[in-house]
Structures are given as C-alpha cells and as structure tokens.
Design a protein around this motif. Sequence first.
Motif, PDB file in Angstrom:
ATOM      1  N   CYS A 186      45.428  32.264  46.398  1.00 24.12           N
ATOM      2  CA  CYS A 186      45.248  33.562  45.750  1.00 24.12           C
ATOM      3  C   CYS A 186      44.197  33.452  44.646  1.00 24.12           C
ATOM      4  O   CYS A 186      44.208  32.511  43.846  1.00 24.12           O
ATOM      5  CB  CYS A 186      46.564  34.046  45.157  1.00 24.12           C
ATOM      6  SG  CYS A 186      47.933  34.063  46.335  1.00 24.12           S
ATOM      7  N   TYR A 187      43.302  34.440  44.628  1.00 26.13           N
ATOM      8  CA  TYR A 187      42.178  34.448  43.691  1.00 26.13           C
ATOM      9  C   TYR A 187      42.189  35.799  42.983  1.00 26.13           C
ATOM     10  O   TYR A 187      42.124  36.843  43.638  1.00 26.13           O
ATOM     11  CB  TYR A 187      40.877  34.249  44.475  1.00 26.13           C
ATOM     12  CG  TYR A 187      39.616  34.175  43.652  1.00 26.13           C
ATOM     13  CD1 TYR A 187      39.063  32.938  43.310  1.00 26.13           C
ATOM     14  CD2 TYR A 187      38.945  35.326  43.248  1.00 26.13           C
ATOM     15  CE1 TYR A 187      37.878  32.869  42.578  1.00 26.13           C
ATOM     16  CE2 TYR A 187      37.769  35.251  42.514  1.00 26.13           C
ATOM     17  CZ  TYR A 187      37.240  34.019  42.183  1.00 26.13           C
ATOM     18  OH  TYR A 187      36.084  33.946  41.455  1.00 26.13           O
ATOM     19  N   VAL A 188      42.265  35.796  41.643  1.00 24.94           N
ATOM     20  CA  VAL A 188      42.369  37.033  40.873  1.00 24.94           C
ATOM     21  C   VAL A 188      41.335  37.022  39.747  1.00 24.94           C
ATOM     22  O   VAL A 188      41.386  36.175  38.850  1.00 24.94           O
ATOM     23  CB  VAL A 188      43.781  37.210  40.272  1.00 24.94           C
ATOM     24  CG1 VAL A 188      43.904  38.566  39.586  1.00 24.94           C
ATOM     25  CG2 VAL A 188      44.856  37.047  41.344  1.00 24.94           C
ATOM     26  N   LYS A 189      40.399  37.976  39.809  1.00 26.83           N
ATOM     27  CA  LYS A 189      39.303  38.003  38.834  1.00 26.83           C
ATOM     28  C   LYS A 189      39.027  39.442  38.409  1.00 26.83           C
ATOM     29  O   LYS A 189      39.108  40.363  39.221  1.00 26.83           O
ATOM     30  CB  LYS A 189      38.037  37.397  39.460  1.00 26.83           C
ATOM     31  CG  LYS A 189      36.825  37.346  38.531  1.00 26.83           C
ATOM     32  CD  LYS A 189      35.638  36.718  39.235  1.00 26.83           C
ATOM     33  CE  LYS A 189      34.388  36.711  38.355  1.00 26.83           C
ATOM     34  NZ  LYS A 189      34.560  35.892  37.149  1.00 26.83           N
ATOM     35  N   LEU A 190      38.684  39.618  37.135  1.00 33.24           N
ATOM     36  CA  LEU A 190      38.353  40.934  36.601  1.00 33.24           C
ATOM     37  C   LEU A 190      36.855  41.195  36.768  1.00 33.24           C
ATOM     38  O   LEU A 190      36.019  40.400  36.322  1.00 33.24           O
ATOM     39  CB  LEU A 190      38.741  41.013  35.134  1.00 33.24           C
ATOM     40  CG  LEU A 190      38.831  42.416  34.498  1.00 33.24           C
ATOM     41  CD1 LEU A 190      39.872  43.270  35.199  1.00 33.24           C
ATOM     42  CD2 LEU A 190      39.156  42.294  33.012  1.00 33.24           C
ATOM     43  N   LEU A 191      36.533  42.312  37.426  1.00 37.01           N
ATOM     44  CA  LEU A 191      35.141  42.705  37.643  1.00 37.01           C
ATOM     45  C   LEU A 191      34.803  43.900  36.759  1.00 37.01           C
ATOM     46  O   LEU A 191      35.692  44.658  36.362  1.00 37.01           O
ATOM     47  CB  LEU A 191      34.920  43.089  39.108  1.00 37.01           C
ATOM     48  CG  LEU A 191      35.334  42.072  40.176  1.00 37.01           C
ATOM     49  CD1 LEU A 191      35.083  42.661  41.559  1.00 37.01           C
ATOM     50  CD2 LEU A 191      34.583  40.760  40.000  1.00 37.01           C
ATOM     51  N   CYS A 192      33.514  44.083  36.476  1.00 33.98           N
ATOM     52  CA  CYS A 192      33.106  45.256  35.708  1.00 33.98           C
ATOM     53  C   CYS A 192      31.908  45.922  36.367  1.00 33.98           C
ATOM     54  O   CYS A 192      31.131  45.271  37.082  1.00 33.98           O
ATOM     55  CB  CYS A 192      32.790  44.893  34.259  1.00 33.98           C
ATOM     56  SG  CYS A 192      31.306  43.894  34.045  1.00 33.98           S
ATOM     57  N   GLN A 193      31.791  47.210  36.146  1.00 34.40           N
ATOM     58  CA  GLN A 193      30.637  47.965  36.631  1.00 34.40           C
ATOM     59  C   GLN A 193      30.378  49.119  35.671  1.00 34.40           C
ATOM     60  O   GLN A 193      31.262  49.541  34.923  1.00 34.40           O
ATOM     61  CB  GLN A 193      30.883  48.496  38.045  1.00 34.40           C
ATOM     62  CG  GLN A 193      31.918  49.600  38.130  1.00 34.40           C
ATOM     63  CD  GLN A 193      32.003  50.202  39.525  1.00 34.40           C
ATOM     64  OE1 GLN A 193      31.609  49.598  40.510  1.00 34.40           O
ATOM     65  NE2 GLN A 193      32.520  51.413  39.610  1.00 34.40           N
TER      66      GLN A 193
END
Length: 244
Positions: A186-193
Amino acid sequence: MKKFIKITALLIAILCISAAFAGCQITKSNYEKLCDNVSYMQTGLFVANDDNFDVKLTTTTQEELFIADGKVDSKVDLATLTILPRSAADLSKTFEYTLEGSLSSASGSIAKSRLGINLVCNIDNMASVGEPKTLTLSEGEDTFTLEFVNVCADITDGNGALNIAYTHFQEKIDAALAEDSFDRECYVKLLCQTNDANETEYFWYVSFIKNKRDYWAAIVNPTTDEIVSSRESVKEQDKVQGNK
C-alpha cells in the motif's frame, strides 16, 4: 507417585494458560492487515512561502529502499525539507537553516539536490523537534524567516484515506486476503494541484501495488472523503491479448 502428579498438574496448568492466551488473541480486521502491508505512508505536510522561497517539509514512514514489487521490507521514518527558490541564482547557494518546532529546534545546511531543481535535505530526529513552526534561512548577510502551515491539520489523514480506498476496492481485497494471496503493498501520498482560481488543492493518492504494471489506485478528496477517480491498471499481457 506424588512427583508424577505434581508434574502432570503443572503441565495441565501450562496448557490452560496457553489456551487462555490464545483465546485472548485479537483477530485483525482486513483493514488492519492492509496497514501491516503499507510500504509508503505520508504522515504530514507543512508548507511555507514568501517572495523568495516556496518551502515544504514532508514526513513519511516508508521502506528504506522503495521498490514497487508487492512486498514490504524494513521501514524508516523520514522528514524531508525541500526549498524551491524563486530566483534561479539561489539554486547555486548553500543556506544555513534553523527549524523551530513545538518541542525543540534543528539546524544544518541545505543545498541543491542532484536533480538541480530545488534545495533538499533530511531532518534527523524529527520526533524530538515536534510540529514545525518556523524556518530561518541564512546565506551571507541575508536572513529569511518563514512560518509553516500544517496542511494536514483539518483534513482526513493518510490512514483515513487508506481506509476509504480499501472500501472502494473491498471486494477484490477481501477476496485476496481470504485466500491469503494478497501480494500488494500500500502506497499513500498527498498530492497537490492548482485549481482555476489559482488556489492549491490537496488530494490523497492511494495505490495497492503488485508491480509497476499491476496496481489499483484511487484519488481521495481529504475534505469530503469522496473518491475523485480510481483506476485498475491493465497488465501488459492483457494489453497484448486485447490487441490480437
């Protein structure tokens, strides 16, 4: 005879205690089993900016060497400070920094990353620093102080996003876990745009990875807890068969 009876009674007592402990063992839920299979979890994001720099401090718990192979090896806690200068000339400079936290402070130097697009360094013993509050940068006679904002303060955290994504793919995940054949990390990352109003928006990216070509992924809105989009990748073999 008495000695034999005592030994027998002792063995029976040991068996009873062992059975009692076995009965007390808590069966893990499928979500808890997933948590054991997390290879990358972003635990925090703190940002700061002024007319000269855009700064972010990211905290993660992750594999020492992340490889998308469906397996989870030994993990470490990391805190990475990244600075993007608004002036290209500042990329060639080395800055001294002081990070003030809620518990203590940390200091050191930060210089251009190997890719040459920003300044990067790791912060050791982040747990002893506490929640980041300010960052002071110094180079020669120039000094800059920036205040951090905790992006994750009022949104669903990474564990919550993992649970939401698990619910979305629950039928597949539960079936694999039931057969003891769940071979995905499991891979959990916060992205922004940046949206049309020039505002920064954040989303959780959650992926259940078997390998680079085989994964299930979801984008989670951390404010509404909605699944914005999801995807189940197509294996290379399936692509070839589909083209026949």
